[in-house]
Design a protein around this motif. Structure first.
Motif, PDB file in Angstrom:
ATOM      1  N   ALA A   8       0.846  -1.199   0.000  1.00 55.92           N
ATOM      2  CA  ALA A   8       0.000   0.000   0.000  1.00 55.92           C
ATOM      3  C   ALA A   8       0.877   1.243   0.000  1.00 55.92           C
ATOM      4  O   ALA A   8       1.882   1.298   0.720  1.00 55.92           O
ATOM      5  CB  ALA A   8      -0.916   0.009   1.215  1.00 55.92           C
ATOM      6  N   PHE A  10       0.997   5.548   0.324  1.00 57.76           N
ATOM      7  CA  PHE A  10       0.294   6.732   0.823  1.00 57.76           C
ATOM      8  C   PHE A  10       1.105   7.984   0.506  1.00 57.76           C
ATOM      9  O   PHE A  10       2.329   7.981   0.616  1.00 57.76           O
ATOM     10  CB  PHE A  10       0.092   6.638   2.339  1.00 57.76           C
ATOM     11  CG  PHE A  10      -0.747   5.470   2.768  1.00 57.76           C
ATOM     12  CD1 PHE A  10      -2.112   5.613   2.989  1.00 57.76           C
ATOM     13  CD2 PHE A  10      -0.166   4.216   2.946  1.00 57.76           C
ATOM     14  CE1 PHE A  10      -2.873   4.527   3.381  1.00 57.76           C
ATOM     15  CE2 PHE A  10      -0.927   3.130   3.345  1.00 57.76           C
ATOM     16  CZ  PHE A  10      -2.287   3.283   3.559  1.00 57.76           C
ATOM     17  N   ALA A  16      -0.374   6.904   6.470  1.00 54.00           N
ATOM     18  CA  ALA A  16       0.217   5.561   6.491  1.00 54.00           C
ATOM     19  C   ALA A  16       0.270   5.039   7.926  1.00 54.00           C
ATOM     20  O   ALA A  16      -0.046   3.876   8.196  1.00 54.00           O
ATOM     21  CB  ALA A  16       1.608   5.590   5.874  1.00 54.00           C
ATOM     22  N   SER A  19      -3.196   4.240   9.067  1.00 51.38           N
ATOM     23  CA  SER A  19      -3.615   2.984   8.465  1.00 51.38           C
ATOM     24  C   SER A  19      -3.009   1.796   9.205  1.00 51.38           C
ATOM     25  O   SER A  19      -3.690   0.795   9.472  1.00 51.38           O
ATOM     26  CB  SER A  19      -3.191   2.936   6.994  1.00 51.38           C
ATOM     27  OG  SER A  19      -3.510   1.695   6.411  1.00 51.38           O
ATOM     28  N   CYS A 135      -9.845  -0.061   4.961  1.00 52.78           N
ATOM     29  CA  CYS A 135      -8.840   0.604   5.794  1.00 52.78           C
ATOM     30  C   CYS A 135      -7.917   1.484   4.952  1.00 52.78           C
ATOM     31  O   CYS A 135      -7.647   2.635   5.296  1.00 52.78           O
ATOM     32  CB  CYS A 135      -8.022  -0.446   6.554  1.00 52.78           C
ATOM     33  SG  CYS A 135      -6.633   0.215   7.484  1.00 52.78           S
ATOM     34  N   ILE A 136      -7.443   0.951   3.838  1.00 54.50           N
ATOM     35  CA  ILE A 136      -6.506   1.687   2.986  1.00 54.50           C
ATOM     36  C   ILE A 136      -7.232   2.752   2.166  1.00 54.50           C
ATOM     37  O   ILE A 136      -6.782   3.901   2.071  1.00 54.50           O
ATOM     38  CB  ILE A 136      -5.744   0.712   2.069  1.00 54.50           C
ATOM     39  CG1 ILE A 136      -4.885  -0.241   2.912  1.00 54.50           C
ATOM     40  CG2 ILE A 136      -4.853   1.477   1.082  1.00 54.50           C
ATOM     41  CD1 ILE A 136      -4.252  -1.362   2.122  1.00 54.50           C
ATOM     42  N   ASN A 137      -8.359   2.376   1.570  1.00 52.82           N
ATOM     43  CA  ASN A 137      -9.101   3.331   0.739  1.00 52.82           C
ATOM     44  C   ASN A 137      -9.585   4.544   1.527  1.00 52.82           C
ATOM     45  O   ASN A 137      -9.597   5.666   1.014  1.00 52.82           O
ATOM     46  CB  ASN A 137     -10.301   2.638   0.082  1.00 52.82           C
ATOM     47  CG  ASN A 137      -9.888   1.695  -1.027  1.00 52.82           C
ATOM     48  OD1 ASN A 137      -8.879   1.899  -1.680  1.00 52.82           O
ATOM     49  ND2 ASN A 137     -10.679   0.650  -1.241  1.00 52.82           N
ATOM     50  N   GLY A 141      -5.135   5.765   0.390  1.00 53.25           N
ATOM     51  CA  GLY A 141      -4.025   4.946  -0.073  1.00 53.25           C
ATOM     52  C   GLY A 141      -4.432   4.127  -1.284  1.00 53.25           C
ATOM     53  O   GLY A 141      -5.615   3.946  -1.568  1.00 53.25           O
ATOM     54  N   PHE A 143      -3.353   0.323  -3.340  1.00 54.92           N
ATOM     55  CA  PHE A 143      -2.685  -0.899  -2.922  1.00 54.92           C
ATOM     56  C   PHE A 143      -2.721  -1.970  -3.999  1.00 54.92           C
ATOM     57  O   PHE A 143      -3.479  -1.905  -4.966  1.00 54.92           O
ATOM     58  CB  PHE A 143      -3.312  -1.432  -1.630  1.00 54.92           C
ATOM     59  CG  PHE A 143      -4.764  -1.800  -1.754  1.00 54.92           C
ATOM     60  CD1 PHE A 143      -5.142  -3.115  -2.031  1.00 54.92           C
ATOM     61  CD2 PHE A 143      -5.756  -0.841  -1.605  1.00 54.92           C
ATOM     62  CE1 PHE A 143      -6.476  -3.448  -2.149  1.00 54.92           C
ATOM     63  CE2 PHE A 143      -7.091  -1.168  -1.724  1.00 54.92           C
ATOM     64  CZ  PHE A 143      -7.456  -2.482  -2.001  1.00 54.92           C
TER      65      PHE A 143
END
Length: 212
Positions: A8, A10, A16, A19, A135-137, A141, A143
């Motif tokens: 991932a 950022f 980051a 996350s 979590c990332i979106n 971020g 990935f």
């Protein structure tokens, strides 16, 4: 659960880190199981650092390239993928831990990452991909996800090529001028084959372009 390796990227280090904290929360709730995780950052001046590593055996927090701990932290599948993605380090990097290679590893980060970006690479067991996706979106971020099995296959291919290169190089000292030229051509072919494998999966720059 399926075991995957996720990369991932950022644009902001704070996101980051946030996350990473959310990932730890997901783990504590039993939604995912993180086996290894490493977080890397490159600042505006172009200096790179390993902000955090965690394995199933415990947590190591590292800042900068000093301390003699980075190689150990990268010995597993996460380090395996990190080495491939961040410069295609040889298989021997993972088979023989050598603290002198730390600077080389960090330099590959400096060469490939854009300034002011952070990267999280992790090996994780997940029942559903939605937890980590969200979590990332949610923190802007981007990935990439691949199976642990695929990472090991790629690593094995690189190791086999490295063995072929080493075998050919040993032959040079006893070779005639005519056969030496053939050997060097063979070595170059293997090197190009190796570069292609690394190039085909080197997705960090592509991810970075998505967040600019």
């Amino acid at each position: 659960m399926t075991t995957n390796v996720i990369v991932a990227v950022f644009k902001e280090m704070e996101k980051a880190i946030e996350s990473s904290e959310k990932l730890m929360t997901l783990q504590s709730l039993g939604d995912i199981s993180i086996n290894e995780i490493i977080m890397l950052h490159k600042n505006l001046a172009g200096q790179s650092s390993v902000l955090k590593t965690e394995t199933s055996n415990g947590i190591d927090t590292l800042v900068g390239a000093s301390g003699g701990m980075i190689v150990g932290a990268l010995a597993g599948p996460v380090g395996l993928l990190a080495g491939i993605l961040l410069g295609g380090l040889t298989g021997s990097f993972f088979d023989h831990q050598n603290a002198s290679l730390e600077k080389e590893f960090v330099k590959t980060i400096e060469d490939i990452m854009l300034p002011e970006t952070s990267v999280i690479i992790m090996e994780v067991e997940e029942e559903s991909i939605e937890f980590i996706n969200h979590c990332i979106n949610s923190l802007d971020g981007v990935f990439f996800r691949t199976s642990l099995k695929n990472v090991k296959i790629i690593h094995q291919k690189i190791k086999e090529i490295d063995k072929k290169i080493a075998f050919e190089r040993k032959k040079i000292s006893k070779a005639s001028k005519e056969s030496e030229a053939t050997i060097k051509n063979n070595i170059e072919d293997y090197i190009q084959e190796r570069k292609k494998i690394v190039r085909d999966i080197n997705i960090i720059k592509d991810l970075e372009s998505d967040i600019l």
